[in-house]
Design a protein around this motif. Structure first.
Motif, PDB file in Angstrom:
ATOM      1  N   MET A  68       0.662  -8.390  -7.692  1.00 40.40           N
ATOM      2  CA  MET A  68      -0.232  -8.811  -8.929  1.00 40.40           C
ATOM      3  C   MET A  68      -1.778  -8.453  -8.545  1.00 40.40           C
ATOM      4  N   CYS A  69      -2.295  -8.547  -7.422  1.00 41.41           N
ATOM      5  CA  CYS A  69      -3.448  -8.168  -7.061  1.00 41.41           C
ATOM      6  C   CYS A  69      -3.706  -6.617  -7.006  1.00 41.41           C
ATOM      7  N   LEU A  70      -2.546  -5.841  -6.733  1.00 42.98           N
ATOM      8  CA  LEU A  70      -2.877  -4.438  -6.840  1.00 42.98           C
ATOM      9  C   LEU A  70      -2.814  -3.766  -8.203  1.00 42.98           C
ATOM     10  N   ASP A 114       0.933  -1.194   0.099  1.00 43.67           N
ATOM     11  CA  ASP A 114       0.035  -0.145  -0.134  1.00 43.67           C
ATOM     12  C   ASP A 114       0.873   1.305   0.213  1.00 43.67           C
ATOM     13  N   ILE A 115       1.960   1.134   0.734  1.00 46.73           N
ATOM     14  CA  ILE A 115       2.840   2.404   0.696  1.00 46.73           C
ATOM     15  C   ILE A 115       3.440   2.775  -0.638  1.00 46.73           C
ATOM     16  N   VAL A 116       4.006   1.649  -1.256  1.00 50.76           N
ATOM     17  CA  VAL A 116       4.562   1.651  -2.576  1.00 50.76           C
ATOM     18  C   VAL A 116       3.369   2.174  -3.724  1.00 50.76           C
ATOM     19  N   PHE A 117       2.553   1.484  -3.697  1.00 50.96           N
ATOM     20  CA  PHE A 117       1.584   1.339  -4.963  1.00 50.96           C
ATOM     21  C   PHE A 117       0.592   2.939  -4.685  1.00 50.96           C
ATOM     22  N   ALA A 118       0.327   3.275  -3.446  1.00 55.65           N
ATOM     23  CA  ALA A 118      -0.227   4.703  -3.127  1.00 55.65           C
ATOM     24  C   ALA A 118      -1.598   4.879  -3.655  1.00 55.65           C
ATOM     25  N   GLY A 119      -2.501   3.903  -3.899  1.00 53.86           N
ATOM     26  CA  GLY A 119      -3.873   4.087  -4.511  1.00 53.86           C
ATOM     27  C   GLY A 119      -3.754   4.829  -5.965  1.00 53.86           C
ATOM     28  N   GLN A 120      -2.616   4.219  -6.657  1.00 52.21           N
ATOM     29  CA  GLN A 120      -2.617   4.922  -8.324  1.00 52.21           C
ATOM     30  C   GLN A 120      -3.923   4.894  -9.219  1.00 52.21           C
ATOM     31  N   TYR A 121      -4.590   3.697  -9.174  1.00 52.66           N
ATOM     32  CA  TYR A 121      -5.980   3.777  -9.743  1.00 52.66           C
ATOM     33  C   TYR A 121      -6.634   4.850  -9.251  1.00 52.66           C
ATOM     34  N   GLY A 129       0.506 -11.242 -13.324  1.00 60.63           N
ATOM     35  CA  GLY A 129       0.440  -9.776 -13.216  1.00 60.63           C
ATOM     36  C   GLY A 129       0.870  -8.985 -14.365  1.00 60.63           C
ATOM     37  N   LEU A 130       1.810  -9.349 -14.743  1.00 62.38           N
ATOM     38  CA  LEU A 130       2.504  -8.729 -16.120  1.00 62.38           C
ATOM     39  C   LEU A 130       1.544  -8.702 -17.467  1.00 62.38           C
ATOM     40  N   TYR A 131       1.154 -10.034 -17.524  1.00 59.11           N
ATOM     41  CA  TYR A 131       0.088 -10.353 -18.716  1.00 59.11           C
ATOM     42  C   TYR A 131      -1.107  -9.727 -18.419  1.00 59.11           C
ATOM     43  N   GLY A 132      -1.935  -9.639 -17.315  1.00 61.89           N
ATOM     44  CA  GLY A 132      -2.855  -9.071 -16.912  1.00 61.89           C
ATOM     45  C   GLY A 132      -2.813  -7.413 -17.296  1.00 61.89           C
ATOM     46  N   PHE A 133      -1.849  -6.801 -16.544  1.00 63.42           N
ATOM     47  CA  PHE A 133      -1.564  -5.530 -16.466  1.00 63.42           C
ATOM     48  C   PHE A 133      -1.517  -5.091 -17.977  1.00 63.42           C
ATOM     49  N   GLY A 134      -0.588  -6.092 -18.884  1.00 57.94           N
ATOM     50  CA  GLY A 134      -0.538  -5.482 -20.289  1.00 57.94           C
ATOM     51  C   GLY A 134      -1.673  -5.267 -21.122  1.00 57.94           C
ATOM     52  N   LYS A 135      -2.825  -6.154 -20.704  1.00 56.14           N
ATOM     53  CA  LYS A 135      -4.046  -6.290 -21.336  1.00 56.14           C
ATOM     54  C   LYS A 135      -5.118  -5.118 -20.464  1.00 56.14           C
ATOM     55  N   LYS A 136      -4.746  -4.744 -19.532  1.00 61.82           N
ATOM     56  CA  LYS A 136      -5.656  -3.815 -18.733  1.00 61.82           C
ATOM     57  C   LYS A 136      -5.767  -2.403 -19.608  1.00 61.82           C
ATOM     58  N   GLU A 137      -7.262  -1.937 -19.380  1.00 60.18           N
ATOM     59  CA  GLU A 137      -7.290  -0.609 -19.873  1.00 60.18           C
ATOM     60  C   GLU A 137      -7.070   0.219 -18.753  1.00 60.18           C
ATOM     61  N   LEU A 182      -4.291  -5.914 -10.939  1.00 61.96           N
ATOM     62  CA  LEU A 182      -5.303  -6.420 -11.815  1.00 61.96           C
ATOM     63  C   LEU A 182      -6.655  -6.013 -11.234  1.00 61.96           C
ATOM     64  N   VAL A 183      -6.514  -5.328  -9.802  1.00 60.55           N
ATOM     65  CA  VAL A 183      -7.686  -5.129  -9.520  1.00 60.55           C
ATOM     66  C   VAL A 183      -7.948  -3.725  -9.112  1.00 60.55           C
ATOM     67  N   ASN A 184      -8.591  -2.957  -9.586  1.00 58.11           N
ATOM     68  CA  ASN A 184      -8.952  -1.517  -8.976  1.00 58.11           C
ATOM     69  C   ASN A 184      -9.707  -1.409  -7.725  1.00 58.11           C
ATOM     70  N   GLY A 185      -8.776  -0.627  -6.830  1.00 56.90           N
ATOM     71  CA  GLY A 185      -9.639  -0.415  -5.650  1.00 56.90           C
ATOM     72  C   GLY A 185      -8.688  -1.384  -4.558  1.00 56.90           C
ATOM     73  N   GLU A 186      -8.225  -0.542  -3.500  1.00 51.87           N
ATOM     74  CA  GLU A 186      -7.334  -1.177  -2.449  1.00 51.87           C
ATOM     75  C   GLU A 186      -7.884  -2.099  -1.803  1.00 51.87           C
ATOM     76  N   MET A 187      -9.253  -1.889  -1.329  1.00 59.18           N
ATOM     77  CA  MET A 187      -9.965  -2.884  -0.487  1.00 59.18           C
ATOM     78  C   MET A 187     -10.118  -4.086  -1.329  1.00 59.18           C
ATOM     79  N   ALA A 188     -10.516  -4.102  -2.397  1.00 57.82           N
ATOM     80  CA  ALA A 188     -10.945  -5.115  -3.306  1.00 57.82           C
ATOM     81  C   ALA A 188      -9.479  -6.068  -3.510  1.00 57.82           C
ATOM     82  N   SER A 189      -8.259  -5.411  -3.861  1.00 57.21           N
ATOM     83  CA  SER A 189      -7.239  -6.128  -4.038  1.00 57.21           C
ATOM     84  C   SER A 189      -6.617  -6.728  -2.813  1.00 57.21           C
ATOM     85  N   SER A 190      -6.961  -5.930  -1.759  1.00 58.93           N
ATOM     86  CA  SER A 190      -6.480  -6.762  -0.283  1.00 58.93           C
ATOM     87  C   SER A 190      -7.186  -7.814  -0.050  1.00 58.93           C
ATOM     88  N   PHE A 191      -8.494  -7.945  -0.301  1.00 54.52           N
ATOM     89  CA  PHE A 191      -9.504  -9.028   0.078  1.00 54.52           C
ATOM     90  C   PHE A 191      -9.013 -10.286  -1.132  1.00 54.52           C
TER      91      PHE A 191
END
Length: 258
Positions: free
Chosen positions: A164-166, A71-78, A248-256, A168-177
Motif C-alpha cells: 500500500m505504501c509503495l 523493494d525487489i518487486v516494486f523496483a522503483g517504478q515511480y 491501496g487499491l482505492y488510492g492507486f485507482g485515484k492516483k495520477e 500510494l507514496v512516490n519515492g522509496e524512502m518516503a514509502s519506507s518511512f
C-alpha cells in the motif's frame, strides 16, 4: 492476472538483487550459528533445540525483510516511470496492484522457507542435538513451528501494508518511512494515548494497539501451543491484508501517475 504474476516472478528471479540480498541474509545466519559453535567450544554447551528457539526472539526481523522484498518487486517504478508504461499499455490498476502484492508475498515466503531451512539445518550440523536441561530437539522444533505458523499471517499483513505504501507514496524512502510509522510507531502512539486517556476510551485504544501485527507477534512467543491465539493471529493478519489492500487499491485507482 496469472500471466502478470508470472511476469513479475520472472523479473525478480532474473534480478541479481534477489540473490545478493538472500545471500547476505543467510551469511548473517551462518555468522549467528558460528557464535553458538564458538561458545560451545569454550564454555557451556548450547544444543540444537536451544539455538533454534532463538528464532522466536527475532520475529520482528520479518517485518524488516518485507521492506527488502517489496523493494525487489516494486523496483522503483515511480522513479523509473515504468508504472506509467504498464498503465498506458492497458493493464488494469487492480491487476497491477494485486500482481505485485502477490509477487512480493511469494518472494517473502520463499525467503522465509530458505532462511529457516538453512538456519535449522546448519544448527543440526554444527551443534549437539541434546545437552543438559535445555530444550530437546523435538521441543525446539515444536516451538519454532508453532511460532512460524502464528507469525506467517502477521508478516503477510505487514507485506500488504508495505505494498500500500509503495503504491500510494512516490519515492522509496518516503514509502519506507510511512511503512515503519504504521507497523512500528503507530501502535506505540495509540498505546500511549490509551494510557494517558484512561477510562473506557483508554481501554479501547489499548485494545486496538494490541492488535497491531508486531504486538501480536511479540505475544505469540508467550503462548506457544495456544490454538485460540493462533486463530486470532490469522484473523489479525487477514484484517490487515484486507484493509491495506482496499486502501491501496482505492488510492492507486485515484492516483495520477506521472
Amino acid at each position: 492476472m496469472l500471466n502478470y504474476i508470472r511476469a513479475e516472478v520472472y523479473k525478480l528471479l532474473h534480478r541479481p538483487y534477489t540473490y545478493i540480498a538472500l545471500g547476505a541474509l543467510v551469511a548473517l545466519e551462518a555468522l549467528f550459528v558460528s557464535m553458538f559453535a564458538f561458545h560451545n567450544a569454550h564454555s557451556l554447551v548450547t544444543p540444537f533445540g536451544a539455538a533454534i528457539v532463538a528464532i522466536v526472539e527475532m520475529g520482528t526481523i520479518g517485518f524488516c525483510i518485507c521492506l527488502l522484498t517489496g523493494d525487489i518487486v516494486f523496483a522503483g517504478q515511480y522513479k523509473n516511470s515504468t508504472l506509467k508504461n504498464e498503465v498506458s499499455f492497458g493493464l488494469s490498476r487492480t491487476r497491477i496492484y494485486l500482481g505485485k502484492l502477490i509477487a512480493q508475498t511469494l518472494l517473502s515466503i520463499a525467503y522465509l522457507v530458505v532462511m529457516m531451512a538453512f538456519f535449522i539445518a546448519l544448527c543440526a550440523v554444527c551443534l549437539p542435538m541434546e545437552a543438559g536441561d535445555f530444550y530437546t530437539a523435538a521441543e525446539g522444533l515444536t516451538i519454532v513451528g508453532w511460532f512460524l505458523a502464528a507469525g506467517l499471517p502477521l508478516w503477510i499483513g505487514g507485506q500488504a501494508v508495505l505494498c500500500m505504501c509503495l503504491f500510494l507514496v512516490n519515492g522509496e524512502m518516503a514509502s519506507s518511512f510511512l511503512y515503519v510509522g504504521i507497523v512500528f510507531v503507530l501502535e506505540t502512539v495509540i498505546g500511549l494515548a490509551g494510557l494517558l486517556a484512561g477510562g473506557p476510551a483508554g481501554d479501547a485504544l489499548l485494545t486496538l494497539a494490541a492488535y497491531f501485527p508486531r504486538n501480536m507477534l511479540e505475544g505469540a512467543k508467550e503462548v506457544v501451543g495456544n490454538m485460540t491465539y493462533m486463530g486470532q493471529a490469522w484473523l489479525v493478519g487477514a484484517f490487515w491484508v484486507a484493509v491495506s489492500t482496499a486502501a491501496g487499491l482505492y488510492g492507486f485507482g485515484k492516483k495520477e501517475i506521472k
